[in-house]
Design a protein around this motif. Structure first.
Motif, PDB file in Angstrom:
ATOM      1  N   ALA A   1     -29.921 -38.291 -87.114  1.00 54.55           N
ATOM      2  CA  ALA A   1     -28.789 -38.626 -86.251  1.00 54.55           C
ATOM      3  C   ALA A   1     -29.158 -38.487 -84.780  1.00 54.55           C
ATOM      4  CB  ALA A   1     -27.594 -37.738 -86.590  1.00 54.55           C
ATOM      5  N   ILE A   2     -29.867 -37.412 -84.433  1.00 52.31           N
ATOM      6  CA  ILE A   2     -30.201 -37.233 -83.021  1.00 52.31           C
ATOM      7  C   ILE A   2     -31.312 -38.198 -82.611  1.00 52.31           C
ATOM      8  CG2 ILE A   2     -31.950 -35.399 -83.170  1.00 52.31           C
ATOM      9  CD1 ILE A   2     -29.043 -35.784 -80.649  1.00 52.31           C
ATOM     10  N   LYS A   3     -32.193 -38.558 -83.523  1.00 45.74           N
ATOM     11  CA  LYS A   3     -33.178 -39.605 -83.216  1.00 45.74           C
ATOM     12  C   LYS A   3     -32.466 -40.910 -82.872  1.00 45.74           C
ATOM     13  CE  LYS A   3     -36.968 -38.001 -86.225  1.00 45.74           C
ATOM     14  NZ  LYS A   3     -37.817 -38.382 -87.380  1.00 45.74           N
ATOM     15  N   PHE A   4     -31.453 -41.231 -83.667  1.00 43.51           N
ATOM     16  CA  PHE A   4     -30.680 -42.450 -83.403  1.00 43.51           C
ATOM     17  C   PHE A   4     -30.070 -42.389 -82.011  1.00 43.51           C
ATOM     18  CE2 PHE A   4     -26.812 -44.853 -83.132  1.00 43.51           C
ATOM     19  CZ  PHE A   4     -27.088 -46.043 -83.793  1.00 43.51           C
ATOM     20  N   ARG A   5     -29.454 -41.253 -81.671  1.00 39.80           N
ATOM     21  CA  ARG A   5     -28.784 -41.139 -80.378  1.00 39.80           C
ATOM     22  C   ARG A   5     -29.765 -41.362 -79.224  1.00 39.80           C
ATOM     23  NH1 ARG A   5     -26.246 -36.358 -76.849  1.00 39.80           N
ATOM     24  NH2 ARG A   5     -24.357 -37.412 -76.174  1.00 39.80           N
ATOM     25  N   ILE A   6     -30.935 -40.761 -79.327  1.00 41.41           N
ATOM     26  CA  ILE A   6     -31.906 -40.836 -78.228  1.00 41.41           C
ATOM     27  C   ILE A   6     -32.406 -42.265 -78.058  1.00 41.41           C
ATOM     28  CG2 ILE A   6     -34.210 -40.096 -77.493  1.00 41.41           C
ATOM     29  CD1 ILE A   6     -33.470 -37.416 -79.067  1.00 41.41           C
ATOM     30  N   TRP A   7     -32.800 -42.921 -79.153  1.00 46.16           N
ATOM     31  CA  TRP A   7     -33.346 -44.279 -79.034  1.00 46.16           C
ATOM     32  C   TRP A   7     -32.255 -45.282 -78.664  1.00 46.16           C
ATOM     33  CZ3 TRP A   7     -38.135 -45.551 -78.283  1.00 46.16           C
ATOM     34  CH2 TRP A   7     -39.151 -44.685 -78.707  1.00 46.16           C
ATOM     35  N   SER A   8     -31.028 -45.038 -79.139  1.00 48.17           N
ATOM     36  CA  SER A   8     -29.922 -45.915 -78.761  1.00 48.17           C
ATOM     37  C   SER A   8     -29.604 -45.770 -77.270  1.00 48.17           C
ATOM     38  CB  SER A   8     -28.685 -45.569 -79.605  1.00 48.17           C
ATOM     39  OG  SER A   8     -27.640 -46.475 -79.376  1.00 48.17           O
ATOM     40  N   HIS A   9     -29.652 -44.538 -76.761  1.00 48.70           N
ATOM     41  CA  HIS A   9     -29.501 -44.324 -75.328  1.00 48.70           C
ATOM     42  C   HIS A   9     -30.618 -45.008 -74.539  1.00 48.70           C
ATOM     43  CE1 HIS A   9     -26.783 -40.472 -75.475  1.00 48.70           C
ATOM     44  NE2 HIS A   9     -26.134 -41.586 -75.751  1.00 48.70           N
ATOM     45  N   ALA A  10     -31.823 -44.959 -75.075  1.00 52.55           N
ATOM     46  CA  ALA A  10     -32.943 -45.616 -74.393  1.00 52.55           C
ATOM     47  C   ALA A  10     -32.682 -47.120 -74.277  1.00 52.55           C
ATOM     48  CB  ALA A  10     -34.246 -45.355 -75.140  1.00 52.55           C
ATOM     49  N   GLY A  11     -32.144 -47.713 -75.336  1.00 53.02           N
ATOM     50  CA  GLY A  11     -31.812 -49.131 -75.275  1.00 53.02           C
ATOM     51  C   GLY A  11     -30.778 -49.422 -74.203  1.00 53.02           C
ATOM     52  N   ALA A  12     -29.762 -48.543 -74.107  1.00 48.60           N
ATOM     53  CA  ALA A  12     -28.745 -48.720 -73.072  1.00 48.60           C
ATOM     54  C   ALA A  12     -29.349 -48.576 -71.679  1.00 48.60           C
ATOM     55  CB  ALA A  12     -27.619 -47.704 -73.270  1.00 48.60           C
ATOM     56  N   MET A  13     -30.263 -47.621 -71.531  1.00 47.02           N
ATOM     57  CA  MET A  13     -30.890 -47.405 -70.221  1.00 47.02           C
ATOM     58  C   MET A  13     -31.652 -48.645 -69.763  1.00 47.02           C
ATOM     59  SD  MET A  13     -33.796 -44.593 -69.130  1.00 47.02           S
ATOM     60  CE  MET A  13     -35.016 -45.312 -70.247  1.00 47.02           C
ATOM     61  N   TYR A  14     -32.462 -49.204 -70.644  1.00 50.28           N
ATOM     62  CA  TYR A  14     -33.237 -50.388 -70.259  1.00 50.28           C
ATOM     63  C   TYR A  14     -32.331 -51.597 -70.012  1.00 50.28           C
ATOM     64  CZ  TYR A  14     -37.543 -47.887 -71.343  1.00 50.28           C
ATOM     65  OH  TYR A  14     -38.581 -46.987 -71.331  1.00 50.28           O
ATOM     66  N   ARG A  15     -31.204 -51.654 -70.732  1.00 49.27           N
ATOM     67  CA  ARG A  15     -30.243 -52.734 -70.461  1.00 49.27           C
ATOM     68  C   ARG A  15     -29.664 -52.591 -69.062  1.00 49.27           C
ATOM     69  NH1 ARG A  15     -24.640 -52.676 -71.393  1.00 49.27           N
ATOM     70  NH2 ARG A  15     -24.827 -50.896 -72.825  1.00 49.27           N
ATOM     71  N   HIS A  16     -29.320 -51.373 -68.682  1.00 45.29           N
ATOM     72  CA  HIS A  16     -28.725 -51.150 -67.367  1.00 45.29           C
ATOM     73  C   HIS A  16     -29.695 -51.469 -66.230  1.00 45.29           C
ATOM     74  CE1 HIS A  16     -24.950 -49.714 -68.775  1.00 45.29           C
ATOM     75  NE2 HIS A  16     -25.412 -48.600 -69.322  1.00 45.29           N
ATOM     76  N   ILE A  17     -30.978 -51.272 -66.455  1.00 47.52           N
ATOM     77  CA  ILE A  17     -31.932 -51.533 -65.369  1.00 47.52           C
ATOM     78  C   ILE A  17     -32.542 -52.931 -65.460  1.00 47.52           C
ATOM     79  CG2 ILE A  17     -32.454 -49.101 -64.995  1.00 47.52           C
ATOM     80  CD1 ILE A  17     -34.940 -49.323 -66.579  1.00 47.52           C
ATOM     81  N   GLY A  18     -31.970 -53.780 -66.329  1.00 45.52           N
ATOM     82  CA  GLY A  18     -32.365 -55.185 -66.359  1.00 45.52           C
ATOM     83  C   GLY A  18     -33.670 -55.475 -67.060  1.00 45.52           C
ATOM     84  N   ARG A  19     -33.981 -54.722 -68.108  1.00 45.05           N
ATOM     85  CA  ARG A  19     -35.211 -54.959 -68.878  1.00 45.05           C
ATOM     86  C   ARG A  19     -34.850 -55.149 -70.352  1.00 45.05           C
ATOM     87  NH1 ARG A  19     -38.630 -50.045 -66.264  1.00 45.05           N
ATOM     88  NH2 ARG A  19     -39.973 -50.347 -68.083  1.00 45.05           N
ATOM     89  N   PRO A  20     -34.299 -56.320 -70.690  1.00 44.82           N
ATOM     90  CA  PRO A  20     -33.774 -56.533 -72.046  1.00 44.82           C
ATOM     91  C   PRO A  20     -34.825 -56.449 -73.148  1.00 44.82           C
ATOM     92  CG  PRO A  20     -33.726 -58.576 -70.772  1.00 44.82           C
ATOM     93  CD  PRO A  20     -34.035 -57.480 -69.817  1.00 44.82           C
ATOM     94  N   ALA A  21     -36.068 -56.866 -72.875  1.00 44.90           N
ATOM     95  CA  ALA A  21     -37.095 -56.797 -73.926  1.00 44.90           C
ATOM     96  C   ALA A  21     -37.306 -55.353 -74.373  1.00 44.90           C
ATOM     97  CB  ALA A  21     -38.405 -57.409 -73.425  1.00 44.90           C
ATOM     98  N   GLU A  22     -37.405 -54.435 -73.409  1.00 49.88           N
ATOM     99  CA  GLU A  22     -37.565 -53.027 -73.763  1.00 49.88           C
ATOM    100  C   GLU A  22     -36.278 -52.457 -74.352  1.00 49.88           C
ATOM    101  OE1 GLU A  22     -40.296 -50.956 -70.581  1.00 49.88           O
ATOM    102  OE2 GLU A  22     -39.376 -52.776 -69.748  1.00 49.88           O
ATOM    103  N   ALA A  23     -35.151 -52.983 -73.918  1.00 46.44           N
ATOM    104  CA  ALA A  23     -33.875 -52.543 -74.489  1.00 46.44           C
ATOM    105  C   ALA A  23     -33.800 -52.906 -75.970  1.00 46.44           C
ATOM    106  CB  ALA A  23     -32.716 -53.180 -73.729  1.00 46.44           C
ATOM    107  N   PHE A  24     -34.187 -54.138 -76.309  1.00 46.92           N
ATOM    108  CA  PHE A  24     -34.221 -54.546 -77.721  1.00 46.92           C
ATOM    109  C   PHE A  24     -35.169 -53.656 -78.523  1.00 46.92           C
ATOM    110  CE2 PHE A  24     -32.734 -58.926 -76.406  1.00 46.92           C
ATOM    111  CZ  PHE A  24     -31.576 -58.896 -77.157  1.00 46.92           C
ATOM    112  N   ALA A  25     -36.360 -53.393 -77.978  1.00 48.80           N
ATOM    113  CA  ALA A  25     -37.361 -52.605 -78.705  1.00 48.80           C
ATOM    114  C   ALA A  25     -36.849 -51.202 -78.991  1.00 48.80           C
ATOM    115  CB  ALA A  25     -38.655 -52.544 -77.897  1.00 48.80           C
ATOM    116  N   ALA A  26     -36.243 -50.563 -77.977  1.00 48.69           N
ATOM    117  CA  ALA A  26     -35.739 -49.203 -78.170  1.00 48.69           C
ATOM    118  C   ALA A  26     -34.575 -49.188 -79.147  1.00 48.69           C
ATOM    119  CB  ALA A  26     -35.310 -48.612 -76.827  1.00 48.69           C
TER     120      ALA A  26
END
Length: 427
Positions: A222-247
């Motif tokens: 569950a906490i692994k999910f939270r961290i990687w899902s947050h990482a996806g949100a972070m990369y989305r916010h900074i305009g890097r969708p490819a890394e957002a998808f990967a995370a």
């Protein structure tokens, strides 16, 4: 024996502005979302809780109350049946341990540490884990109320270190050590999210790396999910969708998403938001449809961590849909999801309310409805407008867009005066 008043619940209600009737209404709505049936609570039910006449509400009611407050039932002063508030709480072996607070055990440990006698190695147990998990619930509640604040990030980081320090404070079973790593990872993930929400992305990445390592040592899916899902949100916010998808794909491919449709739904909803940022209209709609289907298939009685129960529901799915369609330039659909989100947001989600209202104002302005857009934007609370980095930036962009569209309009003048007064009030 006379009932003992639940002072913890009374204090929480006072802090969050709830009367007995308004809390009953909020819990009834949460019960309907959890079970599909309208709750039958009223003000007298809550007064029974406060007076201590009901010390341990029914299971569904407890879950609804936890969903409204963002805290475990024990954190609100309720005591499981068969126990008293002065009786030490024994370590629990059932899955609900991850959401219980072992207050009595902590008191006994403190008394033992103060007692004279020969020095002995300390035994670290699940009562220590329970204490940390209660602190984690408090961090979650602060985040949903204030969001993105540096003090939340710093407090979460300090608590992560505290959890790690316990590893060297005495002997412990492997189960306890895994849970301590899970607590440390949870706190780091909250520090990471506070930094993302406050647009402190370099700090967020540093917290992310530590959180990922701690989550691996904990083995907690569950906490692994939270961290990687947050990482996806972070990369989305900074305009890097490819890394957002990967995370986000790392989060979505964890086994927990196949075991629990609620995790699957959140992963898909965030995937839809990334598709929107990447200007993929088809991908956005497909992911949202799948997220909605998964949310409808979830078991409302299944155990889930407090961080997930505190925020993910139909309102959050609509919030992510709003973000996606706003990025796509489909402003009418974005406004539709904004209204549905605001109609169902739980009262403790103050940060989310401010973000949603700001995005709604952008959608209305883009459709040319200047007066409605300005009125919506002016409803954002001053503290969020001036202290929350994401909200402040979106409102600055709103003002610039309004002045560009109608520089000499009375609406633009009203907005300029409103923001000037708001900043003065906050100074």
């Amino acid at each position: 024996m006379d009932a003992t008043r639940n002072e913890a619940l009374e204090a929480w209600m006072d802090e969050h502005g709830y009367s007995s009737n308004s809390l009953a209404d909020a819990v009834n709505r949460a019960l309907e979302q959890l079970t599909g049936r309208t709750g039958g609570l009223d003000g007298s039910s809550v007064r029974d809780w406060k007076a201590g006449r009901v010390r341990w509400p029914k299971s569904a009611t407890r879950k609804a109350l936890e969903a409204v407050s963002g805290l475990p039932a024990t954190g609100l002063g309720f005591v499981p049946r068969g126990r008293t508030s002065s009786t030490p709480v024994a370590p629990q072996e059932d899955p609900d341990m991850k959401r219980r607070t072992l207050v009595g055990g902590i008191a006994v440990a403190a008394a033992a540490a103060a007692a004279p006698g020969p020095a002995r190695p300390r035994r670290i147990g699940m009562s220590d884990v329970g204490r940390l998990q209660q602190r984690f619930a408090e961090v979650i509640a602060s985040d949903h109320r204030y969001g993105g604040q540096l003090d939340i990030e710093q407090r979460a980081a300090v608590l992560a270190d505290e959890a790690l320090n316990l590893q060297n404070a005495g002997s412990a079973t492997q189960r306890v050590r895994s849970n301590l790593y899970g607590c440390a990872a949870s706190f780091r993930s909250s520090a990471m999210w506070a930094a993302i929400d406050g647009r402190r992305y370099a700090d967020a990445k540093a917290h992310m790396r530590e959180a990922q390592a701690l989550a691996e040592m904990s083995g907690d899916q569950a906490i692994k999910f939270r961290i990687w899902s947050h990482a996806g949100a972070m990369y989305r916010h900074i305009g890097r969708p490819a890394e957002a998808f990967a995370a986000n794909d790392v989060a979505r491919n964890l086994h927990i998403t196949r075991r629990d449709p609620m995790f699957a739904s959140l992963g898909l909803a965030r995937q839809a938001a990334i598709h929107g940022a990447a200007q993929d209209r088809t991908g956005t709609r497909r992911a949202l449809d799948q997220a909605q289907d998964a949310l409808q298939r979830m078991d409302p009685d299944a155990y889930r961590p407090v961080w997930l129960l505190a925020f993910y529901d139909q309102a959050e799915l609509n919030s992510l849909a709003l973000s996606a369609f706003l990025a796509l330039g489909d402003y009418q659909t974005a406004e539709f999801h904004a209204h549905h989100c605001l109609a169902t947001l739980r009262p403790h989600m103050r940060r989310s309310h401010a973000i949603t209202a700001t995005r709604l104002a952008h959608a209305q302005l883009a459709q040319g409805d200047l007066e409605a857009a300005a009125a919506t934007a002016m409803q954002v609370p001053v503290d969020a407008a001036t202290q929350h980095a994401r909200v402040s930036r979106m409102l600055q962009e709103f003002g610039a867009a309004l002045r560009a569209r109608a520089p000499r309009s009375s609406t633009a003048q009203t907005w300029t005066e409103h923001t000037r007064d708001a900043w003065k009030a906050a100074a």
